[in-house]
Structure formats: C-alpha cells, structure tokens
Write an enzyme that holds these catalytic residues in place. Structure first.
Site, PDB file in Angstrom:
ATOM      1  N   HIS A 166       1.043   4.981   6.889  1.00 23.70           N
ATOM      2  CA  HIS A 166       1.120   5.635   5.585  1.00 23.70           C
ATOM      3  C   HIS A 166       1.599   7.084   5.736  1.00 23.70           C
ATOM      4  O   HIS A 166       1.220   7.772   6.688  1.00 23.70           O
ATOM      5  CB  HIS A 166      -0.242   5.585   4.897  1.00 23.70           C
ATOM      6  CG  HIS A 166      -0.701   4.189   4.622  1.00 23.70           C
ATOM      7  ND1 HIS A 166      -1.575   3.505   5.440  1.00 23.70           N
ATOM      8  CD2 HIS A 166      -0.375   3.320   3.621  1.00 23.70           C
ATOM      9  CE1 HIS A 166      -1.790   2.296   4.958  1.00 23.70           C
ATOM     10  NE2 HIS A 166      -1.057   2.163   3.849  1.00 23.70           N
ATOM     11  N   SER A 202       0.820  -1.222   0.000  1.00 26.41           N
ATOM     12  CA  SER A 202       0.000   0.000   0.000  1.00 26.41           C
ATOM     13  C   SER A 202       0.849   1.265   0.000  1.00 26.41           C
ATOM     14  O   SER A 202       0.432   2.304  -0.531  1.00 26.41           O
ATOM     15  CB  SER A 202      -0.932   0.000   1.215  1.00 26.41           C
ATOM     16  OG  SER A 202      -0.190  -0.085   2.417  1.00 26.41           O
ATOM     17  N   ASP A 209      -2.463   7.289  10.150  1.00 27.09           N
ATOM     18  CA  ASP A 209      -2.624   5.991  10.803  1.00 27.09           C
ATOM     19  C   ASP A 209      -1.314   5.420  11.337  1.00 27.09           C
ATOM     20  O   ASP A 209      -1.269   4.293  11.821  1.00 27.09           O
ATOM     21  CB  ASP A 209      -3.254   4.992   9.837  1.00 27.09           C
ATOM     22  CG  ASP A 209      -2.432   4.805   8.560  1.00 27.09           C
ATOM     23  OD1 ASP A 209      -1.319   5.364   8.482  1.00 27.09           O
ATOM     24  OD2 ASP A 209      -2.908   4.112   7.640  1.00 27.09           O
TER      25      ASP A 209
END
Length: 831
Positions: A307, A128, A304
């Site tokens: 990221h 991600s 978070d």
C-alpha cells in the site's frame, strides 16, 4: 632628508635564477594591472559591439517562430492533450509536490470539490489500493473523514448539502462480478454513476501465484469488461487505474508472488486491451498512470510494501480531481484539462484595431512615407531625457501605425503564451538555491559592468536607474522562484516595492519643486506612459485594471502628489529663495497629506465606499471586490510621503550648500559621515534580522508601513555618503532600470504563466535552458514595448493645449462607452 650618498641601493629580487631590479618588478606589476584593465574594457566593448539590442531582438523573433513551429508539431504528432499529460506523466518537484508534464495542477479545497461534484455520484470499484485512493479522494471533499470502513466491504460517503455521493465497491478481481455490476449501470439509468474509477490485479496474482493462465484469464475478463466500460463512458467519466509498484523486500510471505514484473505484465494487458478500443469507440476510457509514476519514487516508504504512502495516494486523488473539475471551474493555476475560451468582444475589437493599423501602414509604405525616427525614451518618473547631439526629425505619418503593428505582433505573442493552448505551463516550487543562486549571478554581472558616473550628486540619474534595475531583477527572481513562500525573503522584497514608491515620491516632488511644470501635457505624458501597456493588456488578456496592481498604485500616487504640489499656494524652490518662510508651507502641505493618508488608512469602510462607486469601481475591483486594492494601498501607504520628505530635505540642504557632492568627496564632514554610515549599517542589519525572524506575513505586514523606510534610508546613505561610491554605477543594472516598468508588467504573461501562478515552458524537459531562453525573449519584448510606448506618446499626447483637450474629450467618451459595454462583458479572471 637623505643625501645621494646616504641612499642604500635596494636588494635585487631573484626570479628563476635571474636577478631583477625591484623597480623593474614594480613596473611589470603596474603594467600588468594596466593590461588587465585594458582587457576588461576591451572585453566589455567587444560584447557591446556585437551583441546589440537590435541583434538580440532579431534573435528572439527567430527563436519565437522556431518555438511556435516546434510546439505546434509536438502537439500534433506527439499528443497535445493536457488531460492525457495530467493522467500519465509527471515528476516530483519536492517531497510532496507533484508536477504533471507540461501543465499546472490546481490544489483543490473542500468547497471547490463540492461545487464541482454537486449532485453527482462517484464510484470507486476495486481492491484495497483503490480503497486507499477512495479515502484520499473523499478527504479532499471532507478533510475530517477518517479511514474507518471495514476491509473487504463496500463503503459509502454522502455530503447532504451538495447532494454528492462517493462510494467504494469491493471488487478485488476483474471478473464476472465486476462485469455484471457494469452491465447493471448501463441498463439502469437511475443508478448510473457520473464518475467511475476502477482497478484490480494484485488479488489475481496472489490467488493464482502469478501463473500465466491467470494472466490470460485477466486479459479475457478485461476484454469483456471493456465493452461495458465503453458504453458507460458515453455518459460518464471512466478511469482505469494502472497498478502501482510494490516494495518486494517488505512484502509479507503471502504476498511475495506480487512482484513488479507481474504487475508490469498486468499493466501491459490493460494498456493493450483499453488502448485497442481507443479509436473504435465513441468514448474513451481514461488510463490513470500518474499515481503509478509517483509511486515509483515513494514505494520505498510503504508500511507493508503493497500500500502506498499517504502523500502518494493524495497525488492520485488530486490528479483525478483536476481531471474532473478543471474544465468546469477553470482555476487560474490549473491549466491541465482546460479548453481555450472563445475571445470576447473587446479582444475581437483589439484584433480589428491592430489589423487596421497594419493595413494603413502598408498603404502609407506603398505611397512612399518612409521617414522614421526612434525618439529616446524618457524616464517615466522624471520625464527627463538625454538630448541628442542634433535635433531629431519629428515622427512621420507612418510611424504611429508602425508602432501599432509592432504592438499587435507582441500582443499576439502574449496571447499565445498565456491564453492559447500553444505553450506549456508548470507550477512554481521554491528552494533556497532557485532564489539565491540567480542573485549571485546578477550581482557578478552588475559588478562586471561598472562604470564611472557622469556626476556625483546624491541619487543622480544613473544611480536611480541602477537602483530600479537591480530591484526589478530581484523581484523577477522572487516571482519566478515562488520565494513568497519564504517569509524573510517576502519581507525584504516588500521593502523593494516600498522603495519604488519612495522613488515615485522623490522623483515627482523634485520635478515639481525645481521646474514648476504643472501643465496638462506633463500630466498626460506621465499617465500615458504608466498606463498604456496595462490598458492594452486589460483588453487583449481579458484582465481587470487592478490585476496589474502596481500601475494603479503608482498612478493614484502620482495624481495625489500632483494635487498636493499644484494646489494653492504653489510653493517652488525659486519662491523659497526670497523667503525661507515658504519652507513651512511645504511642510504644512506634507503634514496635510500625512493626515489624509492616516484618515483613509484607519477608515477602511470609508475607503471601500469611495472606490466602490461606479465608474471608479471598474478600475479598482478584482473579482468583484476592492479588498486587494485596499491591501496594496495600505501596505505601503507612507512610502511616497517618505520619498517626498526626503527630496525636500535633500534639495534644501543642497541649495544651502551643506552637502559636498564633488567626485570622490564624502557627502558630509568625516565625523558626521562615519557616524551616519555606522548608524545606517546597524539599521540595515537590524531590519534584516527582524525580517528574518518574522513568523507570519500578517504579523510583519502590520509593521512594514512604519519601518520599511529604515531600510530604504540606510541603503541610500550607505550608497551615497562615500564619494567613491557615488562616482561609480552599474551600467548593467541601469539598463534594466530604464525598462523596469515594462519588465514588471510583461512578466505576468510571457515569463510567468497562468497570470503569474506558474512558469511559461518554451523548452520542455530542460528547466534551466527554458528559463534562459524565455528570459532572453521576455527582456527583448519589454525593451521593444518601452520604445513603442514612447513612439505613441509623441503622437497621442500633443503639446498644443486645445488639441490635447479635444483628444481627452474623445478618450473620455470612448472610455465611457467601453465601461458601459463591459457591464455585460466584465473583464474578470475566470470568465
């Protein structure tokens, strides 16, 4: 009248229990003041005696040689690849401004990115965080693209116009699946990507709870993958992204095992595996670590904890874009990853010229031609010079070649600073402190070196030198600090440029009006002194004439002033003595010049048509257009005529003895002086308030040509109306004023860098010390160039009219040949 008996004795003053008579105390204070003044004078004399410009130049030469050795050794032993610097090291200059170590990073726009990556396929493969990097990269190409792809799936982007494809492939772990994808690319030539960016580790840590077995398996997998990365890197750009840190306190419970300690272990494995293949493989997989270094400072702002913030992801994407595109597009302000272009024909010819001069100099020296004199450099604007006490000997036959040798050494330094890959460069970053604190320093130095003027006339020679000096220092600080980003500072500096042109009109009008010298010798002397350094730099640094915009601007205005004053009827001051009607003739000429300016200012198409005609266009084009010349000319179009008009009014008033210009005397009677001073202060402050409230440069530039004269006249009156103000000047500012032209031109390449877009770095890792050292060398070089220009002017421009005409003819033929040759070797940036 008091009688002797009526005088009351003064009460004695007690100090520490001892009674001191008041007259004794006053004498001590007076003596203390004298001692302070004496110490002040002796201090300046001591500084001036030991720190001469000759000693300064020797120190600067030694510093340059040491720095050359240092940077050569640094690149040889410490790694001199600016691409590696870009990908691995850097620091934040501000909240969102990333500065790679030792080089400049260009901020790519959409059209540039599409041009660079046209018909290419770029693939991001990973987890991600690689997906985030993919989106930041795509937004450079298409700023309107949104992050609308599904998680844990492949995402595709295509720009049809440029035939560009950017894909994201979901591979959260470095495992067999990733290896098989790489193998398919190495076997299928048609599907092979041109650029591959990979990275993965967090899922391996998460799924296996950070076990040591998972780390060992990661090493085995990456070792197998590295073989195929090497093969792929033979025909493509391959990047492995090191893992960014996390904010452990913000991680969710199912991510708590992803610690910075674990990430460091995985990064160590990646470095060990990929760097071990560095010297055994024909091609090299590049490691992207700069984003990780940027994230160390910004991960605290993560939503978070895992990221990265968008600004940090943008740093990584822009680093990638610079690594991919700088070699191809060669942006001026993107020195990272650029190779040195080979010298062109003109640069090779200049080397031959300087080497030839050195050979002739050595031969003449061996033959015993040792006579040498350094003439006193005259002011470029007025060409007045202080006469030496005794007549100086003329230049000997060896002196022109000596001057060319010195110029050759200086041009070598210019080339090494801003064309060769020797010294480092960094980008500018504006803060109020970087602009205003140096201003305070130079103000203190200017006050410290205050002296009594030899004369107290309005705008006397010492005062105009002082004026040019402090303005030039302000402009230098403005350029190196990047203060053009702050509109109020930009508008005030625009007034300083207008003031230089005002002085051009004032100085040349005064000379022609008082001396009436319209001879060819005078014209050639001025043109040579204005243009010599710029012409040499155009050849050596491969830049067009218009790039050094101020010199073309001043040159054209000098020609216009000369034509205005020299055309029939030639009206001089001595002619107006017999009849005041001639004053109307001067006003008529100035009115005609004003109409001429207005006609060109409101006829852009006609202006561009005139200056687009060959060979004029070769002088005034920049990047194939004369728009820059139009902008520069129009911005200060009235400054010169304002200076001419002021000179005319002043000289007429002076001749009619209306002004009081004695030392200590106010310029006008008391009431008039006070009124003018009040109006000047109010005008000065009003302009500054207006400039400080400017919202855009475009809006304020429209008003600037009409109102800049308010600030200039206000300064002149404030500086000159009080007699005591005219009687003193700053020798510190005046010294810099005498070499202001050389300072303005030399800054382009040996103080700033990348053609003024960045800052030259002689001493990496210490910005303050770097500025001090580079400034010291830069000022010494500028002073030496001014002396060289003066030496050569005495030889190149003979006083004999016939000899001068023959040389002008030879120069015209030589210039025509160069212009014809330049049709195939254009002196334009980025070629």
């Amino acid at each position: 009248m008091e009688t002797e008996e009526e005088v009351v004795p003064h009460e004695p003053k007690r100090t520490g229990g001892v009674a001191l008579p008041l007259d004794y105390t006053a004498a001590c204070c007076h003596g203390g003041a004298k001692m302070a003044v004496l110490a002040y004078s002796l201090g300046k004399r001591e500084i001036n005696q030991h720190f001469t410009i000759k000693n300064a130049k020797l120190i600067s030469l030694a510093a340059v040689l040491l720095l050359l050795c240092f940077h050569t050794a640094l690149r040889h032993y410490g790694g001199g690849d600016s691409c590696e610097w870009l990908l691995s090291r850097g620091r934040y200059l501000g909240d969102n401004v990333w500065q790679p170590y030792g080089c400049m990073m260009h901020k790519y726009k959409s059209i540039e990115a599409k041009t660079c990556l046209s018909k290419k396929r770029v693939v991001f493969a990973g987890d991600s965080r690689i997906r985030q990097l993919f989106y930041s990269f795509v937004k450079i190409i298409n700023p309107e693209r949104t992050e609308d792809g599904n998680k844990h799936e492949d995402i595709f982007f295509q720009d049809e116009k440029s035939s560009l494809n950017v894909d994201f492939l979901w591979y959260p772990e470095a495992n067999n699946s990733m290896k098989e994808r790489l193998m398919s690319w190495t076997h299928e030539a048609s599907a092979k990507p041109d650029v591959v960016i990979l990275g993965a580790a967090t899922w391996s840590i998460k799924l296996h709870s950070g076990s040591s077995e998972a780390l060992q398996q990661y090493k085995v997998n990456l070792t197998a993958i590295a073989v195929h990365l090497d093969r792929l890197a033979e025909h493509a750009e391959v990047y492995w992204v090191l893992q960014d840190p996390v904010n452990e306190d913000m991680l969710s419970d199912n991510r708590k095992m992803i610690t910075n300690q674990q990430l460091d272990l995985y990064n160590e494995v990646a470095l060990e595996v990929l760097n071990s293949r560095k010297y055994s493989s024909r091609s090299r997989v590049k490691l992207l670590a700069a984003a990780r270094q940027a994230a160390l400072e910004t991960i605290i702002n993560s939503d978070d904890g895992l990221h990265l913030p968008e600004s940090t992801r943008n740093v990584g994407a822009m680093v990638l874009m610079n690594s991919l595109c700088n070699k191809q597009l060669r942006p001026i302000d993107g020195s990272c990853c650029q190779t040195i272009p080979p010298p062109n024909l003109f640069q090779k010819l200049s080397v031959c010229l300087f080497l030839g001069a050195a050979v002739v100099f050595v031969v003449l020296h061996v033959l015993g031609y040792n006579r040498h004199r350094r003439p006193i450099p005259p002011d470029v604007e007025s060409l007045e010079e202080k006469k030496p006490a005794s007549a100086a000997a003329p230049l000997g036959p060896k002196d022109p070649f000596r001057a060319l040798c010195r110029m050759g050494v200086i041009m070598l330094y210019f080339y090494l600073c801003d064309r060769a890959d020797v010294f480092m460069k960094e980008q500018k970053f504006y803060t109020h402190s970087t602009f205003f604190i140096p201003l305070i320093y130079i103000l203190v130095l200017g006050v410290f070196y205050s002296e009594n003027s030899k004369e107290a006339k309005l705008l006397n020679r010492e005062q105009t030198d002082e004026w040019k000096g402090w303005m030039q220092l302000v402009i230098l600080i403005y350029h190196i600090s990047g203060a053009s980003a702050f509109v109020p500072v930009y508008m005030h500096v625009r007034v300083l440029v207008a003031a230089y042109l005002f002085q051009t009109g004032y100085g040349h009008f005064s000379f022609f009006w008082l001396k009436g010298d319209f001879g060819l010798y005078r014209v050639c002397q001025v043109l040579f002194r204005l243009n010599f350094l710029v012409v040499v730099l155009c050849v050596v640094m491969d830049r067009p004439y218009q790039f050094y915009y101020f010199v073309p601007l001043v040159t054209v205005w000098f020609v216009i002033i000369y034509a205005t004053m020299a055309m029939w009827p030639q009206i001089l001051q001595k002619r107006t003595i017999s009849s005041g009607i001639w004053h109307l003739g001067v006003l008529a000429k100035l009115l005609g010049l004003l109409l001429f300016i207005c006609f060109f200012a409101f006829s852009q198409r006609f202006f561009e048509h005139i200056f687009s005609v060959w060979p004029i266009s070769k002088l005034f084009e920049l990047d194939g257009s004369i728009h820059e010349w139009w902008f520069r000319w129009k911005l200060d179009r009235f400054a010169v005529i304002h200076g001419m008009m002021f000179a005319f009014i002043y000289l007429v008033l002076q001749k009619r003895q209306v002004l009081s210009e004695g030392k200590g005397e106010a310029l006008f009677p008391a009431k008039i002086s006070n009124l003018l001073l009040f109006l000047s202060v109010v005008s000065f402050i009003t302009y500054s308030i207006w400039a400080s409230n400017c919202k855009t440069k475009t809006e304020c530039n429209e008003m600037h040509p009409y109102i800049s004269v308010v600030q200039i006249l206000a300064f002149i009156l404030i500086r000159n109306i009080p007699g005591y103000a005219r009687s003193v000047y700053s020798s510190f500012f005046s010294w810099f004023g005498k070499i202001s032209l050389e300072l303005f031109i030399c800054q382009y390449h040996i103080w700033l860098a990348a053609d003024t877009k960045g800052i030259l770095v002689l001493i990496p890792g210490s910005p303050t010390l770097n500025i001090l050292v580079s400034t010291f060398i830069f000022v010494c070089v500028a002073h030496e160039v001014s002396l060289i220009t003066n030496d050569l002017a005495q030889v190149v421009i003979p006083k004999d009219s016939m000899a001068l005409l023959r040389r002008l003819g030879a120069v015209a033929v030589f210039s025509l040949i160069l212009l014809l040759l330049s049709s195939g070797n254009r002196l334009t940036p980025g070629t």
